[in-house]
Scaffold this motif. Structure first.
Motif, PDB file in Angstrom:
ATOM      1  N   SER A  72      61.322  39.241  39.186  1.00 50.49           N
ATOM      2  CA  SER A  72      62.462  39.087  40.115  1.00 50.49           C
ATOM      3  C   SER A  72      62.610  40.235  40.770  1.00 50.49           C
ATOM      4  N   LEU A  73      63.413  40.288  41.886  1.00 53.60           N
ATOM      5  CA  LEU A  73      63.786  41.216  42.761  1.00 53.60           C
ATOM      6  C   LEU A  73      64.289  42.443  41.788  1.00 53.60           C
ATOM      7  N   LYS A  74      65.042  42.043  40.586  1.00 56.10           N
ATOM      8  CA  LYS A  74      65.557  43.114  39.870  1.00 56.10           C
ATOM      9  C   LYS A  74      64.487  43.954  39.257  1.00 56.10           C
ATOM     10  N   HIS A  75      63.443  43.759  39.343  1.00 55.67           N
ATOM     11  CA  HIS A  75      62.200  44.899  39.246  1.00 55.67           C
ATOM     12  C   HIS A  75      62.446  46.131  39.880  1.00 55.67           C
ATOM     13  N   GLY A 103      71.716  38.491  33.566  1.00 53.88           N
ATOM     14  CA  GLY A 103      70.134  38.243  33.017  1.00 53.88           C
ATOM     15  C   GLY A 103      69.112  38.699  33.592  1.00 53.88           C
ATOM     16  N   SER A 104      68.915  38.764  35.219  1.00 57.45           N
ATOM     17  CA  SER A 104      67.816  38.895  35.463  1.00 57.45           C
ATOM     18  C   SER A 104      67.672  40.432  35.746  1.00 57.45           C
ATOM     19  N   THR A 105      68.648  41.488  35.769  1.00 53.65           N
ATOM     20  CA  THR A 105      68.603  42.869  35.731  1.00 53.65           C
ATOM     21  C   THR A 105      68.272  43.317  34.524  1.00 53.65           C
ATOM     22  N   ALA A 209      74.188  38.069  47.802  1.00 48.77           N
ATOM     23  CA  ALA A 209      74.528  39.273  47.109  1.00 48.77           C
ATOM     24  C   ALA A 209      74.956  39.135  45.699  1.00 48.77           C
ATOM     25  N   GLY A 210      74.522  39.793  44.877  1.00 46.77           N
ATOM     26  CA  GLY A 210      74.808  39.891  43.486  1.00 46.77           C
ATOM     27  C   GLY A 210      75.481  41.260  43.154  1.00 46.77           C
ATOM     28  N   THR A 211      74.652  42.165  43.119  1.00 49.44           N
ATOM     29  CA  THR A 211      75.449  43.635  43.187  1.00 49.44           C
ATOM     30  C   THR A 211      75.669  43.959  44.627  1.00 49.44           C
ATOM     31  N   GLY A 212      74.911  43.348  45.425  1.00 44.07           N
ATOM     32  CA  GLY A 212      75.080  43.689  46.934  1.00 44.07           C
ATOM     33  C   GLY A 212      74.076  44.790  47.437  1.00 44.07           C
ATOM     34  N   GLY A 213      73.220  45.295  46.385  1.00 50.87           N
ATOM     35  CA  GLY A 213      72.356  46.393  46.538  1.00 50.87           C
ATOM     36  C   GLY A 213      71.435  46.005  47.748  1.00 50.87           C
ATOM     37  N   THR A 214      70.621  44.881  47.417  1.00 45.06           N
ATOM     38  CA  THR A 214      69.500  44.365  48.573  1.00 45.06           C
ATOM     39  C   THR A 214      69.977  44.309  49.582  1.00 45.06           C
ATOM     40  N   SER A 215      71.236  43.693  49.788  1.00 42.84           N
ATOM     41  CA  SER A 215      71.747  43.512  51.382  1.00 42.84           C
ATOM     42  C   SER A 215      72.150  44.726  51.792  1.00 42.84           C
ATOM     43  N   GLU A 260      73.108  31.589  39.274  1.00 41.86           N
ATOM     44  CA  GLU A 260      72.581  32.965  38.651  1.00 41.86           C
ATOM     45  C   GLU A 260      72.064  33.932  39.576  1.00 41.86           C
ATOM     46  N   GLY A 261      72.515  35.036  39.531  1.00 45.58           N
ATOM     47  CA  GLY A 261      72.187  36.390  40.272  1.00 45.58           C
ATOM     48  C   GLY A 261      72.994  36.628  41.693  1.00 45.58           C
ATOM     49  N   ILE A 262      73.598  35.586  42.118  1.00 46.04           N
ATOM     50  CA  ILE A 262      74.306  35.770  43.315  1.00 46.04           C
ATOM     51  C   ILE A 262      75.985  35.364  43.182  1.00 46.04           C
ATOM     52  N   GLY A 263      76.766  36.021  43.864  1.00 44.55           N
ATOM     53  CA  GLY A 263      78.141  35.471  43.819  1.00 44.55           C
ATOM     54  C   GLY A 263      78.912  36.104  42.697  1.00 44.55           C
ATOM     55  N   PRO A 304      67.834  29.289  41.654  1.00 44.04           N
ATOM     56  CA  PRO A 304      68.787  28.741  42.691  1.00 44.04           C
ATOM     57  C   PRO A 304      69.238  29.618  43.771  1.00 44.04           C
ATOM     58  N   SER A 305      69.242  30.803  43.791  1.00 44.34           N
ATOM     59  CA  SER A 305      69.740  31.767  44.697  1.00 44.34           C
ATOM     60  C   SER A 305      68.781  32.038  45.950  1.00 44.34           C
ATOM     61  N   THR A 306      67.573  31.551  45.472  1.00 45.29           N
ATOM     62  CA  THR A 306      66.544  31.192  46.613  1.00 45.29           C
ATOM     63  C   THR A 306      66.696  30.180  47.402  1.00 45.29           C
ATOM     64  N   LEU A 333      62.539  35.080  48.242  1.00 45.60           N
ATOM     65  CA  LEU A 333      62.391  34.242  46.997  1.00 45.60           C
ATOM     66  C   LEU A 333      62.623  35.502  45.873  1.00 45.60           C
ATOM     67  N   CYS A 334      63.653  35.163  45.514  1.00 48.51           N
ATOM     68  CA  CYS A 334      64.250  36.172  44.309  1.00 48.51           C
ATOM     69  C   CYS A 334      63.715  36.102  43.088  1.00 48.51           C
ATOM     70  N   ASP A 335      63.543  34.886  42.610  1.00 49.73           N
ATOM     71  CA  ASP A 335      62.952  34.687  41.327  1.00 49.73           C
ATOM     72  C   ASP A 335      62.428  33.478  41.344  1.00 49.73           C
ATOM     73  N   GLY A 336      61.540  33.106  40.417  1.00 51.96           N
ATOM     74  CA  GLY A 336      60.756  31.718  40.189  1.00 51.96           C
ATOM     75  C   GLY A 336      61.715  30.694  39.255  1.00 51.96           C
TER      76      GLY A 336
HETATM   77  C1  LIG Z   1      70.382  40.169  41.840  1.00 44.94           C
HETATM   78  C2  LIG Z   1      69.834  38.815  42.277  1.00 44.94           C
HETATM   79  C3  LIG Z   1      70.123  38.634  43.622  1.00 44.94           C
HETATM   80  C4  LIG Z   1      71.093  39.293  44.558  1.00 44.94           C
HETATM   81  O1  LIG Z   1      70.583  40.951  44.642  1.00 44.94           O
HETATM   82  P1  LIG Z   1      71.448  41.890  44.668  1.00 44.94           P
HETATM   83  O2  LIG Z   1      70.963  43.186  45.261  1.00 44.94           O
HETATM   84  O3  LIG Z   1      71.944  42.373  43.194  1.00 44.94           O
HETATM   85  O4  LIG Z   1      72.611  41.625  45.731  1.00 44.94           O
HETATM   86  C5  LIG Z   1      69.639  37.240  43.900  1.00 44.94           C
HETATM   87  N1  LIG Z   1      68.979  36.484  43.259  1.00 44.94           N
HETATM   88  C6  LIG Z   1      68.773  36.894  42.152  1.00 44.94           C
HETATM   89  C7  LIG Z   1      67.921  36.000  41.131  1.00 44.94           C
HETATM   90  C8  LIG Z   1      69.223  38.022  41.562  1.00 44.94           C
HETATM   91  O5  LIG Z   1      68.843  38.348  40.152  1.00 44.94           O
END
Ligand SMILES: *Cc1c(COP(=O)(O)O)cnc(C)c1O
Length: 370
Positions: A72-75, A103-105, A209-215, A260-263, A304-306, A333-336
């Motif tokens: 995932s993008l959490k890598h 979970g993903s982080t 946005a989950g942490t908001g870090g990527t945005s 999962e991952g956002i909100g 689902p966040s994708t 595409l945040c994760d599979g």
């Molecule tokens: C963390 C996460 C996001 C959001 O990314 P942030 O940089 O934390 O805002 C989106 N999708 C998935 C699956 C994530 O794990």
């Protein structure tokens, strides 16, 4: 008078306080080298073209973050958080690393903790998918489950105090641990990969946005480079980000998210609202329905966040086409979807959430067939 001669003056007091610890520095150097070597062995993620109907005149791209070693993008975030913690002197040989995560982080951090030989504990909501918990354990880490999603932060902090460990705290440090000006961050990588496309500078970039870090990283990079690209953040039901951003009130609280991952139930310190141009609320059934609907087009299941990202990107593409604007949109595409076989990809589980995916799936089909 004689007292004055024998009493020490300020100049006589020791002004040197040396805390150098060569063994610690050698350990930090070794740990950073391990992380850099891991990056050197890894390839960048692909930028996939999404097959929108040509008549729209809009090109849509997905930065496929599911192809990182930890899926995932959490890598990227985990790597940045470990480097930040190491360079700040927060980690020592044997430090227990603790994180609050959906979970993903935790999966990605468990990977990096093992890489540098540190024990890792993930504090997660009890409803975190079984697949994610198994992945974390597969990296030799422990999972500490708490009933209420909003309780993970305090539980992680308390655990860190109790065991003398380090709470790595993604929700505070995500935005500052990433090198937003470059260093092949996700934004720089996307703009580089777009170089030879018909519309190399996107009209929109879309990222939940989950942490908001990527945005935050993408929004800052867009400004730093002087691009006119706008940033759209789609937010799921129950998340507080949308209301807090619209009303400029960071003290708001929400119920929390089921995507999962956002909100989030609170406005995370890493959420940088000032760099966001637009926010949209996406119904959960639309997020999940979209994720499931695009599987056959992408040849792979997405999380689902994708689905949330794509639902918002489709709407922007529709608006651009209606306004006669040609251009490109980039989303992630945040994760599979493999991590969600027992949940979002399980029809009984979906029905138990009260979600009817049929209407949104029909809308997506209609849009993509148009
Ligand atoms: C963390 C996460 C996001 C959001 O990314 P942030 O940089 O934390 O805002 C989106 N999708 C998935 C699956 C994530 O794990």
């Amino acid at each position: 008078m004689s007292d004055r001669i024998t009493e020490p003056t300020a100049a006589d007091l020791p002004t040197n306080c040396d805390r150098s610890d060569r063994a610690h520095r050698a350990w930090v150097t070794g740990a950073i080298r391990q992380i850099e070597a891991d990056a050197q062995r890894s390839a960048d993620t692909h930028l996939i073209r999404f097959p929108l109907p040509a008549a729209l005149g809009v090109d849509l791209y997905l930065k496929d973050e599911s192809t990182h070693v930890t899926g995932s993008l959490k890598h990227r975030l985990a790597r940045s958080l470990f480097l930040y913690s190491l360079c700040n002197g927060w980690l020592h040989a044997g430090s227990t690393v603790i994180e609050a995560s959906s979970g993903s982080t935790a999966i990605s951090e468990a990977y990096f903790a093992r890489l540098i030989g540190l024990p890792f504990v993930a504090v997660m909501p009890a409803r975190t998918s079984r697949e994610k918990i198994e992945l974390i354990r597969s990296y030799g880490a422990q999972c500490h489950l708490v009933e209420e999603a909003g309780a993970i932060y305090d539980a992680a902090r308390e655990l860190a105090v109790a065991c003398g460990g380090h709470y790595i705290d993604q929700f505070t440090h995500a935005e500052r641990a990433t090198d937003w000006r470059g260093n092949n961050n996700i934004a720089e990588s996307i703009f580089d990969q777009m170089k030879w496309e018909p519309h190399p500078i996107p009209e929109w970039m879309v990222i939940g946005a989950g942490t908001g870090g990527t945005s935050a990283t993408i929004g800052r990079y867009i400004r730093y480079r002087g691009h006119p690209t706008r940033l759209c953040v789609p937010d799921p039901e129950g998340s507080v980000f949308f209301d807090a951003w619209r009303d400029s009130d960071v003290t708001r609280r929400g119920a929390g998210s089921r995507i999962e991952g956002i909100g989030r139930p609170r406005v995370e310190p890493s959420f940088v609202g000032q760099v966001i141009d637009r926010m949209v609320q996406v119904p959960d059934a639309a997020s999940v329905g979209t994720a499931r609907e695009v599987e056959h087009l992408l040849g792979k299941k997405v999380g689902p966040s994708t689905g949330t990202n794509l639902w918002a990107a489709f709407e922007l593409a529709r608006q651009m086409a209606a306004a006669g604007v040609r251009g490109s949109i980039v989303t992630l595409l945040c994760d599979g979807g493999e991590r969600y076989g027992h949940t979002y990809y399980n029809d009984e589980w979906v029905a138990a959430q009260g979600w009817d995916l049929a209407p949104s799936r029909a809308l997506v089909r209609e849009f993509l067939g148009s």
